[in-house]
Design an enzyme around this catalytic site. Sequence first.
Site, PDB file in Angstrom:
ATOM      1  N   ASP A  33       0.830  -1.211   0.000  1.00 20.70           N
ATOM      2  CA  ASP A  33       0.000   0.000   0.000  1.00 20.70           C
ATOM      3  C   ASP A  33       0.862   1.259   0.000  1.00 20.70           C
ATOM      4  OD1 ASP A  33      -2.014  -1.834   0.384  1.00 20.70           O
ATOM      5  OD2 ASP A  33      -2.737  -0.994   2.272  1.00 20.70           O
ATOM      6  N   HIS A 176       3.883  -2.156   3.047  1.00 17.00           N
ATOM      7  CA  HIS A 176       3.820  -0.808   2.482  1.00 17.00           C
ATOM      8  C   HIS A 176       5.098  -0.494   1.718  1.00 17.00           C
ATOM      9  CE1 HIS A 176       0.980  -0.854   5.817  1.00 17.00           C
ATOM     10  NE2 HIS A 176       0.321   0.096   5.185  1.00 17.00           N
TER      11      HIS A 176
HETATM   12 ZN   LIG Z   1      -2.382   3.266   3.291  1.00 13.24          ZN
END
Ligand SMILES: [Zn+2]
Length: 208
Positions: A33, A176
Site C-alpha cells: 500500500d 507498504h
Molecule cells: Zn495506506
Amino acid sequence: MYFVRIPGIVKSLYPSIIWDVPDATQQLFLTFDDGPHPEITPWVLKQLKKYDAKATFFCLGKQAENYPELVQQIKAEGHRIGSHGYAHLNGWKTNDEVYHSDVMKSIEILPLNNQEKKIFRPPYGKIKKSQLSIIHASFSIINWSLMPGDFDASISSEKCLKRLLTAKSGDIIVLHDNKLSRKHVQFALPAFLAHYKEKNYTFDTLDI
Ligand SMILES: [Zn+2]
C-alpha cells in the site's frame, strides 16, 4: 493498536469486504500500500522478481501522479494494480461524497480501466458502511488477514519477520512501499520470500 491477524468477528462485521482467499492452495497474496515510492518500490520489485513472486500494489493516486513510470513498471512486471484512493483519506472521518470523489479521482490516474473488476483498499482499512455500498458499485473491496506491522517503529524488524512467518495459505498480507515501513520491509521481505519459496508456496496477484 492493530490486529496482527484479523479476528473472525471483525471479518463477519463486514462480510462484503474480502479479507483472505479461502480456496487457495500453497498460495500467499502479498499487497503493498501507499506507493509508488521512487526509492522503495523499485527495491520491492527487484526482490519480487528474484523470488519469482507476484503481488498486488494498492497505489495512491497522488503518488501515481508523481511517479507514473513506476506504475507502468509495476504493471509491466506482471503485478496487479489496485486503488488506495487519491489522498489517503480516513473513511471514518470523511463524508461520503468527499470519500467517493477521492476514490473516483484515483481511477482517472491509475491504469485500472482495462480490468474486468477494479479493486480498492480503504486507507487504514477504515470505511463506513454507507461508503462501502457506494464504492462497491465500481470496486471489489479488499482488506487483509495478516498485518505484520511493517510501519510500527515500536517493534524490531525481527519481530516483523516473525509475524510474517505465521502466514498460511490464502492469507492476504499487507505491507507498504513507503518511507515509514522501509526499515522493516527491507529486513523482512527477502527472508519471508525465501522461507516460503523453499516450502513451495507461490506468491500471486489477487485474481478477484
Ligand atoms: Zn495506506
